[in-house]
Design a protein around this motif. Structure first.
Motif, PDB file in Angstrom:
ATOM      1  N   SER A  75     -11.612 -35.693 -18.438  1.00 19.15           N
ATOM      2  CA  SER A  75     -12.117 -34.504 -17.763  1.00 19.15           C
ATOM      3  C   SER A  75     -13.560 -34.703 -17.323  1.00 19.15           C
ATOM      4  N   LYS A  76     -13.841 -34.329 -16.113  1.00 18.40           N
ATOM      5  CA  LYS A  76     -15.202 -34.457 -15.574  1.00 18.40           C
ATOM      6  C   LYS A  76     -16.141 -33.468 -16.232  1.00 18.40           C
ATOM      7  N   ASN A  77     -15.630 -32.313 -16.617  1.00 20.84           N
ATOM      8  CA  ASN A  77     -16.467 -31.308 -17.261  1.00 20.84           C
ATOM      9  C   ASN A  77     -17.020 -31.809 -18.583  1.00 20.84           C
ATOM     10  N   THR A  78     -16.208 -32.510 -19.342  1.00 19.25           N
ATOM     11  CA  THR A  78     -16.638 -33.024 -20.631  1.00 19.25           C
ATOM     12  C   THR A  78     -17.715 -34.076 -20.455  1.00 19.25           C
ATOM     13  N   VAL A  79     -17.541 -34.941 -19.448  1.00 23.09           N
ATOM     14  CA  VAL A  79     -18.532 -35.984 -19.196  1.00 23.09           C
ATOM     15  C   VAL A  79     -19.861 -35.364 -18.798  1.00 23.09           C
ATOM     16  N   LYS A  80     -19.826 -34.339 -17.921  1.00 27.05           N
ATOM     17  CA  LYS A  80     -21.056 -33.684 -17.499  1.00 27.05           C
ATOM     18  C   LYS A  80     -21.692 -32.937 -18.652  1.00 27.05           C
ATOM     19  N   GLY A  81     -20.874 -32.312 -19.517  1.00 34.28           N
ATOM     20  CA  GLY A  81     -21.406 -31.582 -20.663  1.00 34.28           C
ATOM     21  C   GLY A  81     -22.078 -32.510 -21.660  1.00 34.28           C
ATOM     22  N   GLN A  82     -21.515 -33.691 -21.877  1.00 34.23           N
ATOM     23  CA  GLN A  82     -22.111 -34.638 -22.799  1.00 34.23           C
ATOM     24  C   GLN A  82     -23.417 -35.206 -22.243  1.00 34.23           C
ATOM     25  N   ALA A  83     -23.480 -35.383 -20.919  1.00 36.75           N
ATOM     26  CA  ALA A  83     -24.695 -35.926 -20.302  1.00 36.75           C
ATOM     27  C   ALA A  83     -25.841 -34.920 -20.391  1.00 36.75           C
ATOM     28  N   ALA A  84     -25.505 -33.625 -20.364  1.00 39.22           N
ATOM     29  CA  ALA A  84     -26.542 -32.584 -20.401  1.00 39.22           C
ATOM     30  C   ALA A  84     -27.116 -32.423 -21.807  1.00 39.22           C
ATOM     31  N   GLN A  85     -26.355 -32.788 -22.832  1.00 36.92           N
ATOM     32  CA  GLN A  85     -26.815 -32.589 -24.209  1.00 36.92           C
ATOM     33  C   GLN A  85     -27.794 -33.630 -24.647  1.00 36.92           C
ATOM     34  N   THR A 122      -1.504 -31.702 -16.905  1.00 36.13           N
ATOM     35  CA  THR A 122      -0.071 -31.992 -16.790  1.00 36.13           C
ATOM     36  C   THR A 122       0.192 -33.486 -16.936  1.00 36.13           C
ATOM     37  N   ALA A 123      -0.628 -34.307 -16.295  1.00 35.06           N
ATOM     38  CA  ALA A 123      -0.454 -35.760 -16.385  1.00 35.06           C
ATOM     39  C   ALA A 123      -0.660 -36.240 -17.820  1.00 35.06           C
ATOM     40  N   CYS A 124      -1.631 -35.664 -18.510  1.00 33.25           N
ATOM     41  CA  CYS A 124      -1.871 -36.043 -19.909  1.00 33.25           C
ATOM     42  C   CYS A 124      -0.701 -35.645 -20.795  1.00 33.25           C
ATOM     43  N   GLN A 125      -0.122 -34.458 -20.552  1.00 34.67           N
ATOM     44  CA  GLN A 125       1.050 -34.028 -21.324  1.00 34.67           C
ATOM     45  C   GLN A 125       2.238 -34.939 -21.044  1.00 34.67           C
ATOM     46  N   MET A 146      -6.580 -35.254 -26.337  1.00 36.99           N
ATOM     47  CA  MET A 146      -7.590 -36.296 -26.425  1.00 36.99           C
ATOM     48  C   MET A 146      -7.777 -36.989 -25.069  1.00 36.99           C
ATOM     49  N   LEU A 147      -6.676 -37.306 -24.402  1.00 34.45           N
ATOM     50  CA  LEU A 147      -6.762 -37.920 -23.078  1.00 34.45           C
ATOM     51  C   LEU A 147      -7.442 -36.986 -22.081  1.00 34.45           C
ATOM     52  N   TYR A 148      -7.097 -35.709 -22.144  1.00 35.77           N
ATOM     53  CA  TYR A 148      -7.693 -34.738 -21.228  1.00 35.77           C
ATOM     54  C   TYR A 148      -9.204 -34.653 -21.435  1.00 35.77           C
ATOM     55  N   ARG A 149      -9.628 -34.620 -22.683  1.00 34.56           N
ATOM     56  CA  ARG A 149     -11.070 -34.550 -22.956  1.00 34.56           C
ATOM     57  C   ARG A 149     -11.784 -35.796 -22.461  1.00 34.56           C
ATOM     58  N   GLN A 150     -11.144 -36.954 -22.621  1.00 39.47           N
ATOM     59  CA  GLN A 150     -11.765 -38.200 -22.181  1.00 39.47           C
ATOM     60  C   GLN A 150     -11.845 -38.293 -20.663  1.00 39.47           C
TER      61      GLN A 150
END
Length: 136
Positions: free
Chosen positions: A126-136, A61-64, A120-124
């Motif tokens: 989002s904690k899930n995206t950061v954790k997913g990138q660290a796992a890869q 919502t904040a990103c929108q 784009m802001l949400y992906r940047q």
């Protein structure tokens, strides 16, 4: 400077509820492992999942809203470049009504996807995206 050693209690582990549980002389590594295990168990609870979903919804919502503000600024600057005509006459509330219309229009544009800035802001952020990138 004098340190009061009476405040340090090596035989106790603080629990999240505020109670103190004796650890019967466990080493620091054992106490740390126990604390990590309790932390992991608390993050896997259904209550934490609902909190995480709530935080994700708030972030989205904040990103929108941020995209809506950006679009509103862009639209108002674009309108300022268009020459004004006196074809329909000038009314006192025309600029106010145009501003309100632009605000609502840009909110709807952001909810519908807009320019993709909110996503784009949400992906940047989002904690899930950061954790997913660290796992890869």
């Amino acid at each position: 400077m004098k340190i009061n050693n009476n405040l340090i209690q090596p035989n106790t582990i603080p629990v999240s509820s505020g109670a103190v549980v004796p650890d019967q002389g466990a080493s620091f590594a054992d106490r740390l492992a126990k604390a990590v295990q309790e932390s992991e168990q608390s993050t896997k609870s259904p209550a934490s999942d609902s909190i995480k979903q709530s935080e994700d919804a708030k972030l989205k919502t904040a990103c929108q809203e941020m995209e809506a503000v950006f679009l509103n600024m862009m639209l108002s600057r674009m309108r300022a470049t268009v020459p004004k005509t006196k074809l329909l006459g000038e009314t006192s509330g025309e600029e106010t009504m145009q501003s309100l219309l632009d605000t609502e229009l840009t909110k709807d544009m952001a909810k519908a996807g807009g320019m993709g800035l909110a996503d784009m802001l949400y992906r940047q952020l989002s904690k899930n995206t950061v954790k997913g990138q660290a796992a890869q």
